[in-house]
Design a protein around this motif. Structure first.
Motif, PDB file in Angstrom:
ATOM      1  N   GLY A   1     -26.805 -23.662-102.255  1.00 33.10           N
ATOM      2  CA  GLY A   1     -26.230 -23.373-100.944  1.00 33.10           C
ATOM      3  C   GLY A   1     -25.067 -24.297-100.609  1.00 33.10           C
ATOM      4  N   VAL A   2     -25.246 -25.581-100.889  1.00 31.77           N
ATOM      5  CA  VAL A   2     -24.171 -26.554-100.621  1.00 31.77           C
ATOM      6  C   VAL A   2     -22.973 -26.272-101.528  1.00 31.77           C
ATOM      7  CG1 VAL A   2     -23.550 -29.003-100.799  1.00 31.77           C
ATOM      8  CG2 VAL A   2     -25.714 -28.338 -99.743  1.00 31.77           C
ATOM      9  N   LEU A   3     -23.231 -25.954-102.776  1.00 27.26           N
ATOM     10  CA  LEU A   3     -22.157 -25.635-103.713  1.00 27.26           C
ATOM     11  C   LEU A   3     -21.395 -24.382-103.268  1.00 27.26           C
ATOM     12  CD1 LEU A   3     -20.843 -26.456-106.387  1.00 27.26           C
ATOM     13  CD2 LEU A   3     -22.455 -24.945-107.537  1.00 27.26           C
ATOM     14  N   ALA A   4     -22.119 -23.363-102.826  1.00 33.61           N
ATOM     15  CA  ALA A   4     -21.467 -22.143-102.333  1.00 33.61           C
ATOM     16  C   ALA A   4     -20.643 -22.443-101.080  1.00 33.61           C
ATOM     17  CB  ALA A   4     -22.510 -21.073-102.034  1.00 33.61           C
ATOM     18  N   LEU A   5     -21.155 -23.284-100.199  1.00 36.51           N
ATOM     19  CA  LEU A   5     -20.422 -23.655 -98.989  1.00 36.51           C
ATOM     20  C   LEU A   5     -19.142 -24.393 -99.337  1.00 36.51           C
ATOM     21  CD1 LEU A   5     -20.549 -23.590 -95.903  1.00 36.51           C
ATOM     22  CD2 LEU A   5     -21.726 -25.775 -95.981  1.00 36.51           C
TER      23      LEU A   5
ATOM     24  N   GLN B   1     -15.554 -17.960 -95.278  1.00 36.95           N
ATOM     25  CA  GLN B   1     -15.656 -16.939 -96.325  1.00 36.95           C
ATOM     26  C   GLN B   1     -17.080 -16.762 -96.868  1.00 36.95           C
ATOM     27  OE1 GLN B   1     -13.155 -14.941 -97.229  1.00 36.95           O
ATOM     28  NE2 GLN B   1     -11.915 -15.953 -95.660  1.00 36.95           N
ATOM     29  N   LEU B   2     -17.986 -17.674 -96.577  1.00 30.32           N
ATOM     30  CA  LEU B   2     -19.334 -17.612 -97.129  1.00 30.32           C
ATOM     31  C   LEU B   2     -20.084 -16.340 -96.722  1.00 30.32           C
ATOM     32  CD1 LEU B   2     -21.327 -19.072 -98.931  1.00 30.32           C
ATOM     33  CD2 LEU B   2     -22.176 -20.265 -96.926  1.00 30.32           C
ATOM     34  N   PRO B   3     -20.062 -15.907 -95.446  1.00 35.34           N
ATOM     35  CA  PRO B   3     -20.766 -14.656 -95.110  1.00 35.34           C
ATOM     36  C   PRO B   3     -20.196 -13.438 -95.850  1.00 35.34           C
ATOM     37  CG  PRO B   3     -20.285 -15.892 -93.126  1.00 35.34           C
ATOM     38  CD  PRO B   3     -19.565 -16.569 -94.244  1.00 35.34           C
ATOM     39  N   LYS B   4     -18.869 -13.383 -96.008  1.00 36.94           N
ATOM     40  CA  LYS B   4     -18.259 -12.263 -96.727  1.00 36.94           C
ATOM     41  C   LYS B   4     -18.666 -12.273 -98.196  1.00 36.94           C
ATOM     42  CE  LYS B   4     -14.254 -12.095 -93.701  1.00 36.94           C
ATOM     43  NZ  LYS B   4     -12.806 -12.301 -93.589  1.00 36.94           N
ATOM     44  N   ALA B   5     -18.704 -13.463 -98.798  1.00 33.60           N
ATOM     45  CA  ALA B   5     -19.108 -13.574-100.201  1.00 33.60           C
ATOM     46  C   ALA B   5     -20.574 -13.177-100.374  1.00 33.60           C
ATOM     47  CB  ALA B   5     -18.883 -14.996-100.700  1.00 33.60           C
ATOM     48  N   ALA B   6     -21.426 -13.569 -99.421  1.00 41.38           N
ATOM     49  CA  ALA B   6     -22.839 -13.201 -99.490  1.00 41.38           C
ATOM     50  C   ALA B   6     -23.007 -11.689 -99.364  1.00 41.38           C
ATOM     51  CB  ALA B   6     -23.623 -13.920 -98.401  1.00 41.38           C
ATOM     52  N   GLN B   7     -22.211 -11.050 -98.501  1.00 42.59           N
ATOM     53  CA  GLN B   7     -22.266  -9.590 -98.369  1.00 42.59           C
ATOM     54  C   GLN B   7     -21.852  -8.911 -99.668  1.00 42.59           C
ATOM     55  OE1 GLN B   7     -19.714  -8.692 -95.067  1.00 42.59           O
ATOM     56  NE2 GLN B   7     -21.405  -8.664 -93.590  1.00 42.59           N
TER      57      GLN B   7
END
Length: 106
Positions: A13-17, A24-30
């Motif tokens: 999670g920290v790496l993705a953030l 951009q994190l919510p868009k990438a998760a979608q």
């Protein structure tokens, strides 16, 4: 399939953030969720096509049976009738009983 513990999950999670940023994190998760849904839908469609192509003789066919570990387990350890049940089960499933053994057989 994967054994991800709490620490690894937080690290991912920290790496993705850090990689995508908070905007951009919510868009990438979608997008990741959408891709996973499409892959699952394609896999289910392929399974259905395979079952349909094999015909009614293989109506109980399961793709998991193609796994070599499951194949050996299904064909060598599952009993076909009650008489052979004790002889075909692994020692861990014999409830403390030893299977018959013949010293001269080997």
């Amino acid at each position: 399939m994967f054994n991800i513990g709490g620490g690894e999950f937080v690290l991912l999670g920290v790496l993705a953030l850090l990689l995508f940023g908070p905007e951009q994190l919510p868009k990438a998760a979608q997008q990741v969720g959408r891709v996973l849904r499409q892959l699952r839908k394609m896999a289910d469609s392929a399974k259905d096509d395979l079952r349909e192509g094999l015909g009614p003789e293989f109506k109980d066919f399961d793709v998991q049976d193609l796994n070599p570990k499951r194949f050996v387990q299904k064909h060598f350890w599952e009993a076909e009738d009650d008489e052979e049940e004790g002889a075909r089960r692994p020692a861990s499933q014999l409830n403390g009983k030893r299977p018959p053994f013949d010293d001269e057989a080997t």
